[in-house]
Design a protein around this motif. Sequence first.
Motif, mmCIF file in Angstrom:
data_model
loop_
_atom_site.group_PDB
_atom_site.id
_atom_site.type_symbol
_atom_site.label_atom_id
_atom_site.label_comp_id
_atom_site.label_asym_id
_atom_site.label_seq_id
_atom_site.Cartn_x
_atom_site.Cartn_y
_atom_site.Cartn_z
ATOM 1 N N ILE A 1 -1.912 -5.935 -2.216
ATOM 2 C CA ILE A 1 -2.805 -4.994 -1.516
ATOM 3 C C ILE A 1 -2.818 -3.642 -2.236
ATOM 4 C CG2 ILE A 1 -3.144 -3.691 0.640
ATOM 5 C CD1 ILE A 1 -2.179 -6.186 2.156
ATOM 6 N N CYS A 2 -1.631 -3.141 -2.593
ATOM 7 C CA CYS A 2 -1.573 -1.856 -3.305
ATOM 8 C C CYS A 2 -2.252 -1.939 -4.675
ATOM 9 C CB CYS A 2 -0.121 -1.405 -3.467
ATOM 10 S SG CYS A 2 0.615 -0.769 -1.951
ATOM 11 N N ALA A 3 -2.195 -3.122 -5.302
ATOM 12 C CA ALA A 3 -2.760 -3.278 -6.646
ATOM 13 C C ALA A 3 -4.259 -3.576 -6.609
ATOM 14 C CB ALA A 3 -2.034 -4.406 -7.376
ATOM 15 N N MET B 1 -2.952 -7.173 11.106
ATOM 16 C CA MET B 1 -4.111 -6.359 10.748
ATOM 17 C C MET B 1 -4.960 -7.090 9.700
ATOM 18 S SD MET B 1 -5.187 -3.459 11.818
ATOM 19 C CE MET B 1 -3.898 -2.324 12.296
ATOM 20 N N GLU B 2 -4.299 -7.715 8.740
ATOM 21 C CA GLU B 2 -5.025 -8.459 7.703
ATOM 22 C C GLU B 2 -5.727 -9.675 8.285
ATOM 23 O OE1 GLU B 2 -5.368 -7.842 3.987
ATOM 24 O OE2 GLU B 2 -5.346 -6.082 5.264
ATOM 25 N N ARG B 3 -5.094 -10.341 9.260
ATOM 26 C CA ARG B 3 -5.734 -11.503 9.904
ATOM 27 C C ARG B 3 -7.015 -11.071 10.596
ATOM 28 N NH1 ARG B 3 -0.495 -12.920 11.546
ATOM 29 N NH2 ARG B 3 -0.858 -12.203 13.669
ATOM 30 N N ALA B 4 -7.001 -9.871 11.182
ATOM 31 C CA ALA B 4 -8.183 -9.377 11.896
ATOM 32 C C ALA B 4 -9.306 -9.023 10.926
ATOM 33 C CB ALA B 4 -7.811 -8.162 12.739
ATOM 34 N N GLU C 1 6.113 -2.695 11.127
ATOM 35 C CA GLU C 1 6.759 -3.714 10.299
ATOM 36 C C GLU C 1 5.705 -4.550 9.570
ATOM 37 O OE1 GLU C 1 9.471 -4.325 9.100
ATOM 38 O OE2 GLU C 1 10.945 -3.251 10.315
ATOM 39 N N VAL C 2 6.164 -5.383 8.646
ATOM 40 C CA VAL C 2 5.262 -6.224 7.864
ATOM 41 C C VAL C 2 4.463 -7.170 8.770
ATOM 42 C CG1 VAL C 2 5.138 -7.929 5.991
ATOM 43 C CG2 VAL C 2 6.783 -6.053 5.858
ATOM 44 N N GLY C 3 5.055 -7.601 9.884
ATOM 45 C CA GLY C 3 4.350 -8.487 10.821
ATOM 46 C C GLY C 3 3.072 -7.846 11.342
ATOM 47 N N TYR D 1 -1.869 0.232 3.194
ATOM 48 C CA TYR D 1 -0.904 0.282 4.295
ATOM 49 C C TYR D 1 0.321 1.117 3.948
ATOM 50 C CZ TYR D 1 -3.464 -3.590 6.370
ATOM 51 O OH TYR D 1 -4.439 -4.382 6.918
ATOM 52 N N HIS D 2 1.073 1.456 5.018
ATOM 53 C CA HIS D 2 2.402 2.020 4.824
ATOM 54 C C HIS D 2 3.294 1.466 5.928
ATOM 55 C CE1 HIS D 2 4.995 4.989 2.803
ATOM 56 N NE2 HIS D 2 5.610 5.022 3.963
ATOM 57 N N VAL D 3 4.331 0.742 5.525
ATOM 58 C CA VAL D 3 5.246 0.123 6.496
ATOM 59 C C VAL D 3 6.419 1.071 6.751
ATOM 60 C CG1 VAL D 3 6.707 -1.881 6.976
ATOM 61 C CG2 VAL D 3 4.616 -2.168 5.614
ATOM 62 N N LEU D 4 6.564 1.513 8.014
ATOM 63 C CA LEU D 4 7.637 2.462 8.343
ATOM 64 C C LEU D 4 9.014 1.816 8.305
ATOM 65 C CD1 LEU D 4 6.317 4.604 11.339
ATOM 66 C CD2 LEU D 4 6.532 5.266 8.934
ATOM 67 N N GLY D 5 9.068 0.529 8.651
ATOM 68 C CA GLY D 5 10.364 -0.150 8.682
ATOM 69 C C GLY D 5 11.095 0.017 9.995
#
Length: 200
Positions: free
Chosen positions: A73-75, A96-99, A89-91, A106-110
């Motif tokens: 995605i970043c690339a 979001m991608e499924r939708a 989280e990545v989930g 994106y930015h995943v906070l963790g």
Amino acid sequence: MAASAGPEIERLIALLSKLPGLGQRSARRTALALLKKREQLLIPLAEALALAAERVKTCTVCGSLDTTDPCAICADQSRDGALICVVEEVGALWAMERAAAFRGRYHVLGGLLSALDGVGPQALRVGSLVARAADQGVREVILALPATVDGQTTAHYVAERLAGAGVAVTMLARGVPVGGDLDWLDDGTIAQAMRARRPA
Ligand SMILES: [Zn+2]
């Protein structure tokens, strides 16, 4: 637990019981199912696990998981670098991608801030988000965090940290779900939907 199984099986059960949603009882059932389906399940799963352990890494830009760093995605140059969607989280990123309704990055906070669980700001990837947002090309940061106390506390904290970055900070709308019947919704959701109403 009865020491009826050998140490290898006990270890398998102990590890499986650490997976989300699996307690001791389901871990025993899972272990048994795997051992009984040696060719169809156990060996392919072991190979898939080994391959994932060897190849999957955390993207140093967004915090997602992929076999490449930066992640796909970043690339992807066709995605809009002016938009950053912040998820817990990545989930949530996968959801979001499924939708298929978002073509930015994106930015995943963790995780989320939590006084109860002792999670402070230093445990989350907020500093790298602020640095990314300060980048010339970024126009908007969308906070797609859970509608829970921890989710909202985290959203307010992140919005505050982004205050000087010169970007618009937005949040996902809350309200009536697709296919939702008002009669079945909780009071909080109906109240949010009423506040977030828009011209028809
Ligand atoms: Zn990435």
